[in-house]
Scaffold this motif. Structure first.
Motif, PDB file in Angstrom:
ATOM      1  N   ARG A   1       0.500  -8.501   3.729  1.00  0.00           N
ATOM      2  CA  ARG A   1       0.097  -7.847   2.473  1.00  0.00           C
ATOM      3  C   ARG A   1      -0.930  -6.749   2.740  1.00  0.00           C
ATOM      4  O   ARG A   1      -0.862  -5.665   2.148  1.00  0.00           O
ATOM      5  CB  ARG A   1      -0.474  -8.874   1.504  1.00  0.00           C
ATOM      6  CG  ARG A   1       0.568  -9.743   0.825  1.00  0.00           C
ATOM      7  CD  ARG A   1      -0.025 -10.557  -0.316  1.00  0.00           C
ATOM      8  NE  ARG A   1      -1.056 -11.479   0.112  1.00  0.00           N
ATOM      9  CZ  ARG A   1      -0.841 -12.723   0.545  1.00  0.00           C
ATOM     10  NH1 ARG A   1       0.382 -13.189   0.594  1.00  0.00           N
ATOM     11  NH2 ARG A   1      -1.845 -13.490   0.926  1.00  0.00           N
ATOM     12  N   GLN A   2      -1.866  -7.006   3.644  1.00  0.00           N
ATOM     13  CA  GLN A   2      -2.878  -6.005   3.975  1.00  0.00           C
ATOM     14  C   GLN A   2      -2.245  -4.783   4.631  1.00  0.00           C
ATOM     15  O   GLN A   2      -2.628  -3.651   4.345  1.00  0.00           O
ATOM     16  CB  GLN A   2      -3.942  -6.611   4.888  1.00  0.00           C
ATOM     17  CG  GLN A   2      -4.843  -7.601   4.194  1.00  0.00           C
ATOM     18  CD  GLN A   2      -5.775  -8.330   5.174  1.00  0.00           C
ATOM     19  OE1 GLN A   2      -5.602  -8.269   6.381  1.00  0.00           O
ATOM     20  NE2 GLN A   2      -6.754  -9.026   4.619  1.00  0.00           N
ATOM     21  N   GLN A   3      -1.271  -5.011   5.502  1.00  0.00           N
ATOM     22  CA  GLN A   3      -0.592  -3.892   6.150  1.00  0.00           C
ATOM     23  C   GLN A   3       0.169  -3.055   5.125  1.00  0.00           C
ATOM     24  O   GLN A   3       0.137  -1.826   5.176  1.00  0.00           O
ATOM     25  CB  GLN A   3       0.368  -4.397   7.228  1.00  0.00           C
ATOM     26  CG  GLN A   3      -0.333  -4.924   8.451  1.00  0.00           C
ATOM     27  CD  GLN A   3       0.628  -5.566   9.451  1.00  0.00           C
ATOM     28  OE1 GLN A   3       1.711  -5.988   9.090  1.00  0.00           O
ATOM     29  NE2 GLN A   3       0.215  -5.625  10.691  1.00  0.00           N
ATOM     30  N   GLU A   4       0.853  -3.727   4.199  1.00  0.00           N
ATOM     31  CA  GLU A   4       1.588  -3.002   3.164  1.00  0.00           C
ATOM     32  C   GLU A   4       0.634  -2.193   2.298  1.00  0.00           C
ATOM     33  O   GLU A   4       0.927  -1.043   1.941  1.00  0.00           O
ATOM     34  CB  GLU A   4       2.396  -3.984   2.316  1.00  0.00           C
ATOM     35  CG  GLU A   4       3.567  -4.583   3.064  1.00  0.00           C
ATOM     36  CD  GLU A   4       4.218  -5.756   2.340  1.00  0.00           C
ATOM     37  OE1 GLU A   4       3.689  -6.193   1.288  1.00  0.00           O
ATOM     38  OE2 GLU A   4       5.248  -6.237   2.839  1.00  0.00           O
ATOM     39  N   ASP A   5      -0.515  -2.763   1.978  1.00  0.00           N
ATOM     40  CA  ASP A   5      -1.521  -2.053   1.190  1.00  0.00           C
ATOM     41  C   ASP A   5      -2.042  -0.844   1.960  1.00  0.00           C
ATOM     42  O   ASP A   5      -2.191   0.245   1.396  1.00  0.00           O
ATOM     43  CB  ASP A   5      -2.673  -3.001   0.830  1.00  0.00           C
ATOM     44  CG  ASP A   5      -3.720  -2.317  -0.023  1.00  0.00           C
ATOM     45  OD1 ASP A   5      -3.352  -1.774  -1.086  1.00  0.00           O
ATOM     46  OD2 ASP A   5      -4.911  -2.338   0.372  1.00  0.00           O
ATOM     47  N   LEU A   6      -2.288  -1.035   3.245  1.00  0.00           N
ATOM     48  CA  LEU A   6      -2.783   0.059   4.079  1.00  0.00           C
ATOM     49  C   LEU A   6      -1.762   1.191   4.147  1.00  0.00           C
ATOM     50  O   LEU A   6      -2.118   2.369   4.014  1.00  0.00           O
ATOM     51  CB  LEU A   6      -3.107  -0.453   5.486  1.00  0.00           C
ATOM     52  CG  LEU A   6      -3.686   0.559   6.472  1.00  0.00           C
ATOM     53  CD1 LEU A   6      -5.017   1.088   5.966  1.00  0.00           C
ATOM     54  CD2 LEU A   6      -3.844  -0.077   7.839  1.00  0.00           C
ATOM     55  N   LEU A   7      -0.494   0.847   4.333  1.00  0.00           N
ATOM     56  CA  LEU A   7       0.546   1.875   4.362  1.00  0.00           C
ATOM     57  C   LEU A   7       0.619   2.627   3.034  1.00  0.00           C
ATOM     58  O   LEU A   7       0.792   3.849   3.009  1.00  0.00           O
ATOM     59  CB  LEU A   7       1.906   1.251   4.686  1.00  0.00           C
ATOM     60  CG  LEU A   7       2.142   0.886   6.146  1.00  0.00           C
ATOM     61  CD1 LEU A   7       3.478   0.149   6.288  1.00  0.00           C
ATOM     62  CD2 LEU A   7       2.141   2.116   7.030  1.00  0.00           C
ATOM     63  N   ALA A   8       0.496   1.907   1.943  1.00  0.00           N
ATOM     64  CA  ALA A   8       0.529   2.553   0.633  1.00  0.00           C
ATOM     65  C   ALA A   8      -0.652   3.508   0.470  1.00  0.00           C
ATOM     66  O   ALA A   8      -0.492   4.630  -0.028  1.00  0.00           O
ATOM     67  CB  ALA A   8       0.521   1.504  -0.475  1.00  0.00           C
ATOM     68  N   ARG A   9      -1.816   3.075   0.928  1.00  0.00           N
ATOM     69  CA  ARG A   9      -2.999   3.947   0.828  1.00  0.00           C
ATOM     70  C   ARG A   9      -2.849   5.195   1.685  1.00  0.00           C
ATOM     71  O   ARG A   9      -3.205   6.294   1.272  1.00  0.00           O
ATOM     72  CB  ARG A   9      -4.256   3.184   1.235  1.00  0.00           C
ATOM     73  CG  ARG A   9      -4.680   2.170   0.218  1.00  0.00           C
ATOM     74  CD  ARG A   9      -5.912   1.441   0.651  1.00  0.00           C
ATOM     75  NE  ARG A   9      -6.234   0.362  -0.258  1.00  0.00           N
ATOM     76  CZ  ARG A   9      -7.432  -0.126  -0.406  1.00  0.00           C
ATOM     77  NH1 ARG A   9      -8.439   0.350   0.300  1.00  0.00           N
ATOM     78  NH2 ARG A   9      -7.642  -1.100  -1.263  1.00  0.00           N
ATOM     79  N   PHE A  10      -2.351   5.024   2.917  1.00  0.00           N
ATOM     80  CA  PHE A  10      -2.122   6.184   3.779  1.00  0.00           C
ATOM     81  C   PHE A  10      -1.092   7.119   3.153  1.00  0.00           C
ATOM     82  O   PHE A  10      -1.242   8.341   3.204  1.00  0.00           O
ATOM     83  CB  PHE A  10      -1.645   5.771   5.168  1.00  0.00           C
ATOM     84  CG  PHE A  10      -2.748   5.475   6.131  1.00  0.00           C
ATOM     85  CD1 PHE A  10      -3.657   6.439   6.512  1.00  0.00           C
ATOM     86  CD2 PHE A  10      -2.869   4.206   6.674  1.00  0.00           C
ATOM     87  CE1 PHE A  10      -4.676   6.159   7.403  1.00  0.00           C
ATOM     88  CE2 PHE A  10      -3.886   3.909   7.562  1.00  0.00           C
ATOM     89  CZ  PHE A  10      -4.792   4.886   7.934  1.00  0.00           C
ATOM     90  N   GLY A  11      -0.050   6.530   2.583  1.00  0.00           N
ATOM     91  CA  GLY A  11       0.977   7.347   1.944  1.00  0.00           C
ATOM     92  C   GLY A  11       0.423   8.162   0.797  1.00  0.00           C
ATOM     93  O   GLY A  11       0.781   9.334   0.632  1.00  0.00           O
ATOM     94  N   ASN A  12      -0.453   7.544   0.013  1.00  0.00           N
ATOM     95  CA  ASN A  12      -1.069   8.272  -1.098  1.00  0.00           C
ATOM     96  C   ASN A  12      -2.017   9.351  -0.598  1.00  0.00           C
ATOM     97  O   ASN A  12      -2.127  10.411  -1.209  1.00  0.00           O
ATOM     98  CB  ASN A  12      -1.825   7.308  -2.014  1.00  0.00           C
ATOM     99  CG  ASN A  12      -0.891   6.410  -2.782  1.00  0.00           C
ATOM    100  OD1 ASN A  12       0.272   6.751  -3.000  1.00  0.00           O
ATOM    101  ND2 ASN A  12      -1.375   5.243  -3.181  1.00  0.00           N
ATOM    102  N   ALA A  13      -2.694   9.099   0.495  1.00  0.00           N
ATOM    103  CA  ALA A  13      -3.667  10.052   1.021  1.00  0.00           C
ATOM    104  C   ALA A  13      -2.994  11.180   1.810  1.00  0.00           C
ATOM    105  O   ALA A  13      -3.515  12.297   1.869  1.00  0.00           O
ATOM    106  CB  ALA A  13      -4.670   9.332   1.914  1.00  0.00           C
ATOM    107  N   TRP A  14      -1.869  10.914   2.388  1.00  0.00           N
ATOM    108  CA  TRP A  14      -1.245  11.880   3.297  1.00  0.00           C
ATOM    109  C   TRP A  14       0.146  12.229   2.776  1.00  0.00           C
ATOM    110  O   TRP A  14       1.127  11.578   3.106  1.00  0.00           O
ATOM    111  CB  TRP A  14      -1.171  11.257   4.689  1.00  0.00           C
ATOM    112  CG  TRP A  14      -0.746  12.180   5.773  1.00  0.00           C
ATOM    113  CD1 TRP A  14      -0.866  13.522   5.838  1.00  0.00           C
ATOM    114  CD2 TRP A  14      -0.104  11.785   6.992  1.00  0.00           C
ATOM    115  NE1 TRP A  14      -0.358  13.995   6.999  1.00  0.00           N
ATOM    116  CE2 TRP A  14       0.118  12.955   7.738  1.00  0.00           C
ATOM    117  CE3 TRP A  14       0.289  10.570   7.518  1.00  0.00           C
ATOM    118  CZ2 TRP A  14       0.716  12.946   8.978  1.00  0.00           C
ATOM    119  CZ3 TRP A  14       0.883  10.557   8.753  1.00  0.00           C
ATOM    120  CH2 TRP A  14       1.093  11.730   9.475  1.00  0.00           C
TER     121      TRP A  14
END
Length: 100
Positions: free
Chosen positions: A30-43
């Motif tokens: 879940r943390q990895q999925e959240d991190l990917l989503a955050r990176f996707g939103n930022a980049w």
């Protein structure tokens, strides 16, 4: 018989440890999925989508391998537990037969 009961107890302890590892694994996923989503939103942008897609594929492959290992460990622990319980029952039967 005490030895077999200890084996059953150890098997149950291993099972609990495996369940804890599985819970931690799900939390990490879940943390990895959240991190990917955050990176996707930022980049944003096409390049980022490609990079994130590759990263997600790598993470998914690693998670599948880890899950496969966890299932294998679970199967092994269940077999050990079943064997230990059978050993305890055989020891009890042998003791009962010896007293007759």
């Amino acid at each position: 018989m005490k030895q077999q009961e200890d084996a059953v107890r150890k098997s149950l302890e291993k099972q609990r440890e495996l369940e804890e590892v599985e819970r931690e694994f799900r939390q990490l996923k879940r943390q990895q999925e959240d991190l990917l989503a955050r990176f996707g939103n930022a980049w944003r942008g096409n390049l980022s989508e490609n990079k994130l897609g590759a990263i997600a594929l790598d993470l998914n492959q690693e998670q599948r391998m880890t899950q496969k290992k966890l299932y294998s460990l679970d199967d092994q622990l269940q077999a050990e537990h079943k064997q230990a319980k059978a050993d305890v029952e055989r020891a009890k039967e042998a003791k009962a037969d010896a007293t007759h």
